[in-house]
Design a protein around this motif. Structure first.
Motif, PDB file in Angstrom:
ATOM      1  N   GLY A 137       0.878  -1.323  -0.004  1.00  0.00           N
ATOM      2  CA  GLY A 137       0.046  -0.031  -0.020  1.00  0.00           C
ATOM      3  C   GLY A 137       0.824   1.266   0.027  1.00  0.00           C
ATOM      4  N   VAL A 138       1.996   1.369  -0.676  1.00  0.00           N
ATOM      5  CA  VAL A 138       2.716   2.532  -0.732  1.00  0.00           C
ATOM      6  C   VAL A 138       2.338   3.695  -1.536  1.00  0.00           C
ATOM      7  CG1 VAL A 138       5.138   3.326  -1.526  1.00  0.00           C
ATOM      8  CG2 VAL A 138       4.937   1.014  -0.235  1.00  0.00           C
ATOM      9  N   SER A 139       2.159   4.782  -1.115  1.00  0.00           N
ATOM     10  CA  SER A 139       1.973   5.915  -1.953  1.00  0.00           C
ATOM     11  C   SER A 139       3.242   6.992  -1.551  1.00  0.00           C
ATOM     12  CB  SER A 139       0.664   6.669  -1.492  1.00  0.00           C
ATOM     13  OG  SER A 139      -0.366   5.712  -1.904  1.00  0.00           O
ATOM     14  N   LYS A 140       3.340   7.811  -2.828  1.00  0.00           N
ATOM     15  CA  LYS A 140       4.201   8.833  -2.715  1.00  0.00           C
ATOM     16  C   LYS A 140       3.905  10.128  -3.141  1.00  0.00           C
ATOM     17  CE  LYS A 140       7.904  11.158  -2.112  1.00  0.00           C
ATOM     18  NZ  LYS A 140       8.612  11.531  -0.839  1.00  0.00           N
ATOM     19  N   ARG A 141       3.344  11.203  -2.088  1.00  0.00           N
ATOM     20  CA  ARG A 141       3.244  12.571  -2.651  1.00  0.00           C
ATOM     21  C   ARG A 141       4.312  13.469  -2.294  1.00  0.00           C
ATOM     22  NH1 ARG A 141      -0.128  12.763   1.065  1.00  0.00           N
ATOM     23  NH2 ARG A 141      -1.312  11.078   0.658  1.00  0.00           N
ATOM     24  N   VAL A 181       3.270   8.115  -7.041  1.00  0.00           N
ATOM     25  CA  VAL A 181       2.867   6.843  -6.823  1.00  0.00           C
ATOM     26  C   VAL A 181       1.569   6.567  -5.970  1.00  0.00           C
ATOM     27  CG1 VAL A 181       3.571   4.499  -5.668  1.00  0.00           C
ATOM     28  CG2 VAL A 181       5.188   5.900  -6.844  1.00  0.00           C
ATOM     29  N   GLU A 182       0.852   5.647  -6.520  1.00  0.00           N
ATOM     30  CA  GLU A 182      -0.543   5.612  -5.805  1.00  0.00           C
ATOM     31  C   GLU A 182      -0.596   4.120  -5.200  1.00  0.00           C
ATOM     32  OE1 GLU A 182      -3.495   8.379  -5.829  1.00  0.00           O
ATOM     33  OE2 GLU A 182      -3.967   6.769  -4.408  1.00  0.00           O
ATOM     34  N   HIS A 183      -0.957   4.101  -3.889  1.00  0.00           N
ATOM     35  CA  HIS A 183      -1.151   2.667  -3.245  1.00  0.00           C
ATOM     36  C   HIS A 183      -0.618   1.470  -4.057  1.00  0.00           C
ATOM     37  CE1 HIS A 183      -3.584   0.920  -0.217  1.00  0.00           C
ATOM     38  NE2 HIS A 183      -3.639  -0.058  -0.780  1.00  0.00           N
ATOM     39  N   LEU A 184       0.584   1.403  -4.131  1.00  0.00           N
ATOM     40  CA  LEU A 184       1.343   0.191  -4.734  1.00  0.00           C
ATOM     41  C   LEU A 184       1.553  -0.916  -3.820  1.00  0.00           C
ATOM     42  CD1 LEU A 184       2.687   0.158  -7.377  1.00  0.00           C
ATOM     43  CD2 LEU A 184       4.643   0.851  -6.136  1.00  0.00           C
ATOM     44  N   MET A 239      12.342   4.851  -3.807  1.00  0.00           N
ATOM     45  CA  MET A 239      11.955   4.514  -2.503  1.00  0.00           C
ATOM     46  C   MET A 239      12.726   3.251  -1.923  1.00  0.00           C
ATOM     47  SD  MET A 239       7.745   5.328  -2.320  1.00  0.00           S
ATOM     48  CE  MET A 239       7.449   4.789  -3.496  1.00  0.00           C
ATOM     49  N   ILE A 240      13.048   2.410  -2.759  1.00  0.00           N
ATOM     50  CA  ILE A 240      13.623   1.126  -2.271  1.00  0.00           C
ATOM     51  C   ILE A 240      14.987   1.689  -1.762  1.00  0.00           C
ATOM     52  CG2 ILE A 240      14.607  -1.015  -2.945  1.00  0.00           C
ATOM     53  CD1 ILE A 240      12.583  -1.038  -5.465  1.00  0.00           C
ATOM     54  N   ASN A 241      15.807   2.219  -2.071  1.00  0.00           N
ATOM     55  CA  ASN A 241      17.032   2.670  -1.326  1.00  0.00           C
ATOM     56  C   ASN A 241      17.032   4.149  -0.675  1.00  0.00           C
ATOM     57  OD1 ASN A 241      17.230   4.268  -3.319  1.00  0.00           O
ATOM     58  ND2 ASN A 241      19.269   3.709  -4.063  1.00  0.00           N
ATOM     59  N   ASN A 286      11.219   8.898   0.496  1.00  0.00           N
ATOM     60  CA  ASN A 286      10.598   8.307   1.497  1.00  0.00           C
ATOM     61  C   ASN A 286       9.053   7.925   1.157  1.00  0.00           C
ATOM     62  OD1 ASN A 286      12.767   7.893   3.095  1.00  0.00           O
ATOM     63  ND2 ASN A 286      12.365   9.829   4.205  1.00  0.00           N
ATOM     64  N   PRO A 287       8.275   6.695   1.472  1.00  0.00           N
ATOM     65  CA  PRO A 287       6.982   6.819   1.231  1.00  0.00           C
ATOM     66  C   PRO A 287       6.080   7.724   1.966  1.00  0.00           C
ATOM     67  CG  PRO A 287       8.108   4.551   1.599  1.00  0.00           C
ATOM     68  CD  PRO A 287       8.981   5.661   1.806  1.00  0.00           C
ATOM     69  N   SER A 288       5.055   8.215   1.485  1.00  0.00           N
ATOM     70  CA  SER A 288       4.101   9.153   2.313  1.00  0.00           C
ATOM     71  C   SER A 288       3.289   8.235   3.124  1.00  0.00           C
ATOM     72  CB  SER A 288       3.264  10.116   1.368  1.00  0.00           C
ATOM     73  OG  SER A 288       3.939  10.573   0.302  1.00  0.00           O
ATOM     74  N   GLU A 289       2.884   6.900   2.444  1.00  0.00           N
ATOM     75  CA  GLU A 289       2.004   6.055   3.124  1.00  0.00           C
ATOM     76  C   GLU A 289       2.447   4.806   2.893  1.00  0.00           C
ATOM     77  OE1 GLU A 289      -2.054   6.355   1.513  1.00  0.00           O
ATOM     78  OE2 GLU A 289      -1.899   8.544   2.152  1.00  0.00           O
TER      79      GLU A 289
END
Ligand SMILES: Nc1ncnc2c1ncn2[C@@H]1O[C@H](COP(=O)(O)OP(=O)(O)O)[C@@H](O)[C@H]1O
Ligand SMILES: [Mg+2]
Length: 381
Positions: free
Chosen positions: A21-25, A33-36, A62-64, A68-71
């Motif tokens: 459930g990764v998102s990035k704002r 990125v929307e809810h991955l 975001m992997i390294n 940073n993920p927002s969610e």
């Protein structure tokens, strides 16, 4: 998991990368990125592909922890990346940046040794590793003392890859690594990279906007769509056989059937044994073979059991009964098909073939059977 297990896993690095459930704002409000939800299996090459601006680079970074993920949560094996010290994390993860990202004022050798230097390796160990890597990625040893601007685009890409591999990280991230080089060099780099991956078996995440590259290199491919969501995540053959949406169909392109053929090899089919005659057979015998088989022509084989050429019924009808087949005007094939060739190559060969069939040979060049149009079209349904 105990602390000792975690360290062990970290060292071996045989871990999947899991987005939950990764998102990035971004601060300006852009949702990249929307809810991955995505699991990238250990030891496999996963390709993130999609049009520009749909969040591929952000996902990679975001992997390294360059972002940073927002969610949501991002795990490497059992570990939440947000709980791993960023510097330690990056030592386990090689990163090949878009446009190679080499340090312009450092020599090639120093560029490659960047991470070993940070890790405190001594000079001798660093030099040995640089030599090893230069060979691994197929560079001339004499380039080690040059500077990046003295290298071609393709050579710079190889240096970028060598630098990412320097401390032998279990995970490798690559952002459009082959985009900046011309198609011929790209093709060669891709091929060499596949060979390299077979040997090193790392967990690799590669970003590209080129669907051909994705299908060719990926064990699995995630197709991103605008807005930062994944339209489909599957193996190349599954994407071709069962695209999940119109977006995927459009993105893969109209030649989906041809791509499917390219993923299948001749040795995966049961080839027809075909109608053959030895080069020293006489015309009257060949005619009776043809009549019995109801075939339009025959494959003539040489003394090594290799296909010599095609004889059609019209040619045989005109020839004298006792004439040897190799005295006739045999029609050659423009392409030789090997068992390891794919069905798309077979289709190309068939289009220019003198008869309705093309002979297939093994690695030694010996005849093993024929492929025809019907067999190929059956693969398409
Ligand atoms: N640092 C940033 N600040 C604001 N927006 C960004 C930033 N980096 C990327 N973006 C935006 O996020 C979206 C996804 O970008 P990116 O991950 O680079 O996509 P891709 O690699 O698929 O082309 C785009 O709309 C891009 O403009
Ligand atoms: Mg990008």
């Amino acid at each position: 998991m105990t602390r000792r297990d975690a360290t062990k896993e970290e060292e071996q690095g045989s871990s999947a990368i899991v987005f939950e459930g990764v998102s990035k704002r971004y601060p300006d409000g852009t949702v990249a990125v929307e809810h991955l939800d995505l699991t990238l299996p250990a030891g496999e090459l996963t390709v993130l592909v999609g049009p520009s601006g749909c969040g591929k680079t952000t996902t990679l970074r975001m992997i390294n922890r360059l972002e940073n993920p927002s969610e949501g949560r991002l795990m490497i094996g059992e570990q939440d990346v947000m709980r791993i010290d960023a510097t330690r994390l990056r030592r386990r993860i090689g990163y090949v940046m878009q446009h190679s990202g080499l340090f312009p004022h450092h020599t090639i050798a120093d560029n490659i040794a960047t991470v070993p230097r940070l890790l405190g390796w001594n000079k001798k160990r660093r030099r040995e590793r640089v030599d090893e890597l230069i060979e691994l990625v197929g560079l001339e040893p004499s380039l080690a003392s040059r500077y990046p601007h003295q290298l071609s685009g393709g050579q710079q890409q190889r240096v970028g890859l060598a630098r990412a591999l320097a401390a032998d990280p279990p995970i490798l991230l690559m952002d459009e690594p082959f985009a900046a080089v011309d198609p011929i060099v790209r093709h060669r780099l891709q091929q060499e990279f596949l060979d390299l991956q077979r040997r090193v078996q790392k967990t690799i995440v590669m970003v590209t906007h080129d669907i051909d590259e994705a299908m060719k290199l990926g064990d699995r491919v995630a197709i991103f769509e605008p807005g930062g969501a994944v339209a489909q995540f599957d193996t190349p053959s599954r994407l071709l056989a069962a695209p999940a949406s119109d977006f995927v169909i459009d993105f893969i392109g109209a030649d989906r059937e041809l791509r499917r053929l390219a993923l299948k090899r001749l040795d995966s089919l049961t080839l027809d044994s075909g109608l053959t005659a030895p080069f020293d057979e006489v015309v009257s015998r060949a005619r009776s073979y043809l009549q019995q088989a109801g075939s339009g022509g025959i494959v003539v084989l040489d003394s090594d059991h290799a296909p010599l050429g095609w004889l059609g019924w019209e040619q045989l009808k005109r020839a004298g009964d006792a004439t040897r087949l190799d005295a006739l005007d045999l029609q050659p094939w423009r392409h030789r098909l090997y068992l390891h060739d794919n069905l798309r190559t077979a289709l190309n060969a068939l289009i220019s073939a003198p008869g309705e069939v093309v002979p297939v040979v093994n690695d030694e060049g010996h005849y093993v059977g024929v492929i025809d149009r019907l067999q190929l079209t059956r693969q398409l349904v």
